[in-house]
Design an enzyme around this catalytic site. Structure first.
Site, mmCIF file in Angstrom:
data_model
loop_
_atom_site.group_PDB
_atom_site.id
_atom_site.type_symbol
_atom_site.label_atom_id
_atom_site.label_comp_id
_atom_site.label_asym_id
_atom_site.label_seq_id
_atom_site.Cartn_x
_atom_site.Cartn_y
_atom_site.Cartn_z
ATOM 1 N N ASP A 1 -6.573 -7.308 3.613
ATOM 2 C CA ASP A 1 -7.608 -6.514 2.705
ATOM 3 C C ASP A 1 -8.534 -7.504 2.098
ATOM 4 O O ASP A 1 -9.645 -7.477 2.317
ATOM 5 C CB ASP A 1 -6.907 -5.411 1.642
ATOM 6 C CG ASP A 1 -8.014 -4.807 0.920
ATOM 7 O OD1 ASP A 1 -8.985 -4.344 1.588
ATOM 8 O OD2 ASP A 1 -8.100 -4.739 -0.470
ATOM 9 N N LYS B 1 3.099 -15.407 1.802
ATOM 10 C CA LYS B 1 3.525 -16.025 0.825
ATOM 11 C C LYS B 1 5.128 -16.048 0.493
ATOM 12 O O LYS B 1 5.678 -15.685 -0.214
ATOM 13 C CB LYS B 1 3.316 -15.508 -0.738
ATOM 14 C CG LYS B 1 1.432 -15.608 -1.005
ATOM 15 C CD LYS B 1 1.040 -16.902 -1.439
ATOM 16 C CE LYS B 1 1.479 -16.979 -2.787
ATOM 17 N NZ LYS B 1 1.143 -18.553 -3.513
ATOM 18 N N ASP C 1 -12.451 -9.384 3.405
ATOM 19 C CA ASP C 1 -13.648 -9.211 2.574
ATOM 20 C C ASP C 1 -14.303 -10.871 2.445
ATOM 21 O O ASP C 1 -15.410 -11.003 2.768
ATOM 22 C CB ASP C 1 -13.450 -8.935 1.206
ATOM 23 C CG ASP C 1 -13.544 -7.155 1.180
ATOM 24 O OD1 ASP C 1 -13.460 -6.628 1.927
ATOM 25 O OD2 ASP C 1 -14.196 -6.900 -0.066
ATOM 26 N N ASP D 1 -2.889 -17.711 0.052
ATOM 27 C CA ASP D 1 -3.813 -18.467 -0.847
ATOM 28 C C ASP D 1 -4.628 -19.723 -0.212
ATOM 29 O O ASP D 1 -5.639 -19.764 -0.470
ATOM 30 C CB ASP D 1 -3.118 -18.637 -2.211
ATOM 31 C CG ASP D 1 -2.119 -19.753 -2.091
ATOM 32 O OD1 ASP D 1 -1.559 -19.867 -1.136
ATOM 33 O OD2 ASP D 1 -1.808 -20.494 -3.228
ATOM 34 N N TYR E 1 0.663 -1.280 0.052
ATOM 35 C CA TYR E 1 0.076 0.014 0.066
ATOM 36 C C TYR E 1 0.985 1.417 0.056
ATOM 37 O O TYR E 1 0.526 2.304 -0.448
ATOM 38 C CB TYR E 1 -0.933 0.107 1.199
ATOM 39 C CG TYR E 1 -2.093 -0.677 0.976
ATOM 40 C CD1 TYR E 1 -2.264 -2.005 0.718
ATOM 41 C CD2 TYR E 1 -3.497 0.178 1.167
ATOM 42 C CE1 TYR E 1 -3.302 -2.725 0.525
ATOM 43 C CE2 TYR E 1 -4.631 -0.728 0.893
ATOM 44 C CZ TYR E 1 -4.537 -2.094 0.676
ATOM 45 O OH TYR E 1 -5.830 -2.657 0.540
#
Ligand code: IPM
Ligand code: MG
Length: 369
Positions: A250, A193, A254, A226, A142
Site C-alpha cells: 500500500d 522487514k 503510493d 524501509d 489488513y
C-alpha cells in the site's frame, strides 16, 4: 464477437466521473465489434451506505462474484467520516478483495516520456521508468485477527492489529511475481522487514525457496521495506518487479505513483487464483488514487488511471492484450500532444477537463484501429 459481463462500481467522489470516460470506450469497443461488454452497475462505499446502510449490499456482492470482471472507481469522503467502522466506505472495497479472493494486486508504475517533467523527482531519475509492484492483497495486517481496541480500565485503551501470513499465501504471491518477471526484465525484489517482524522472516524464507525450486533463472534480491522506499525515490530504475505484503505494498505503491507524475496515472489489477475448470480468474480493476472529494464534480479529475485500469482488464481478463497495448499507445500519444489535466499540468494551468482527456484518448484509439 466475444461477450463479457462487466460489473461497474463507480463509488464516490471522482469515481463516477472517471468511470464515465471508460464507459465511452466500452461503447466504442462494442460498436467496432471488438468485444461486447454487458455492463451492470452497483453501489459501493459512501453511496452504498446512504442507500443501504452498508458499504456494499449483498445483491451487489453477488453481482461482483458472478461478473467476468469488476471495474471499481473510488470510495470515501468527509461526508462519511463518522459512520460506524464496519460500514465505512473502505469496508466495501476490502470485502470485495477478500470475498472474491483477489490476492494478487498488480500496480505498474510507468513514467510516460511526456510526463518526465511532471514528477517531483529529477527527470533523469524517472524518465523511462517501468516497474511493477506486486502487492499481496487478502492477508497481512489488513485482515489479521485480533483487530481490536480495548479499554484497559485505567484510563488507557489498547489498539491491536495483527500481521499474519501463512506459507501458501507467500508462495502464491511470489509465483505471480516470478511469472510476471519472466515477461519483463527478469528481476524480482522482495521487500519485507525480517529484521523486526516474524512475518518478514517467513516471507523471506518462502520467497527464497520458491525461487530456488521453481524460478532459478529469475534474478531475486531481498530488500528491507524501509530501504525499498528510500531506493524508490533515489534510483527507482534499479527495480523491475517488487513483491511485498499488503501494508508495505500500500505504502510503496503510493511512493511509486508519484514517480510517474501523479497518483492520477496509476492503474491496478487485483486477481484471484485461476479456476480449476475454466482457468478464469476473478478480477477487479481500480485506479490507485482515491475519491478526491475536494475536486469531485469540477471536471479536474484525471481519468487516465481508470482508463489504464480498463486496459489491464483487457490484458488480464479478456485476452485482448493487443488492445491493451493500443490503449497505452493512445494515452502516451495524448500526453505527447500536450494534453494535461490539473494534476499533471505542473505549474501551467490545466488544458483538459476529465471528459476532454477521455475523449482525446478515445479518438487516439479510434485512429489506431
Ligand atoms: C489502496 C487504498 C486502500 C488500501 C484503501 C482505500 C482501503 O489505499 O488501494 O491502496 O489501503 O488498500
Ligand atoms: Mg493505498
Amino acid at each position: 464477437m466475444a461477450s463479457y459481463n462487466l460489473f461497474l462500481l463507480p463509488g464516490d467522489g471522482i469515481g463516477p466521473e472517471v468511470m464515465a470516460e471508460v464507459e465511452k470506450i466500452l461503447a466504442w469497443f462494442k460498436a467496432k465489434g471488438i468485444a461486447s461488454f454487458n455492463t451492470d452497475r452497483g453501489l459501493v462505499g459512501g453511496c452504498a451506505y446512504d442507500a443501504h446502510g452498508a458499504a456494499i449490499s449483498e445483491a451487489d456482492m453477488e453481482k461482483a462474484m458472478a461478473a467476468d470482471a469488476v471495474l471499481f472507481g473510488a470510495v470515501g469522503g468527509p461526508k462519511w467520516d463518522k459512520v460506524p467502522y464496519d460500514v465505512r466506505p473502505e469496508a466495501g472495497l476490502l470485502r470485495l478483495r477478500k470475498d472474491l479472493g483477489l490476492f494478487a494486486n498488480l500496480r505498474p508504475a510507468i513514467c510516460y516520456p511526456a510526463l518526465a517533467d511532471a514528477s517531483s523527482l529529477k527527470k533523469d531519475v524517472v524518465e523511462g521508468l517501468d516497474i511493477l509492484i506486486v502487492r499481496e492483497l487478502t492477508g497481512g495486517v489488513y485482515f489479521g485477527e485480533p483487530k481490536t481496541i480495548t479499554d484497559l480500565g485505567n484510563g488507557q485503551k489498547r489498539g491491536i492489529d495483527t500481521q499474519v501470513y501463512d506459507t501458501f499465501e507467500i508462495e502464491r504471491i511470489s509465483r505471480v511475481a516470478f511469472e510476471l518477471a519472466k515477461t519483463r526484465k527478469g528481476k524480482v525484489s522482495s521487500a519485507e522487514k525480517r529484521n523486526v517482524m516474524k512475518t518478514g522472516v517467513l516471507w523471506n524464507e518462502i520467497v527464497t525457496r520458491v525461487h530456488k525450486e521453481e524460478y532459478s533463472s529469475i534474478q531475486l534480491e531481498h530488500v528491507l521495506a524501509d530501504n525499498c522506499a528510500m531506493q524508490l525515490v533515489r534510483w527507482p530504475k534499479q527495480y523491475d518487479v517488487i513483491v511485498t505484503d499488503n501494508l508495505f505494498g500500500d505504502v510503496l505503491s503510493d511512493v511509486a505513483a508519484m514517480l510517474t507524475g501523479s497518483l492520477g496515472m496509476l492503474p491496478s489489477a487485483s486477481l484471484g487464483a485461476p479456476d480449476a475448470k475454466t482457468k478464469r480468474r476473478k478480477a477487479l480493476y481500480e485506479p490507485v488514487h482515491g475519491s478526491a472529494p475536494d475536486i469531485a464534480g469540477t471536471g479536474a479529475a484525471n481519468p487516465i488511471a481508470m482508463i489504464a485500469s480498463f486496459g489491464m482488464a483487457l490484458r488480464y481478463s479478456f485476452g485482448l492484450g493487443e488492445w491493451a497495448d493500443k490503449l497505452d499507445q493512445a494515452i502516451s500519444a495524448v500526453l505527447a500532444k500536450g494534453l494535461r489535466t490539473k494534476d499533471i499540468a505542473g505549474d501551467k494551468p490545466a488544458n483538459a477537463t476529465t471528459s476532454q482527456m477521455g475523449e482525446a484518448i478515445l479518438q487516439e484509439i479510434q485512429a489506431l484501429a
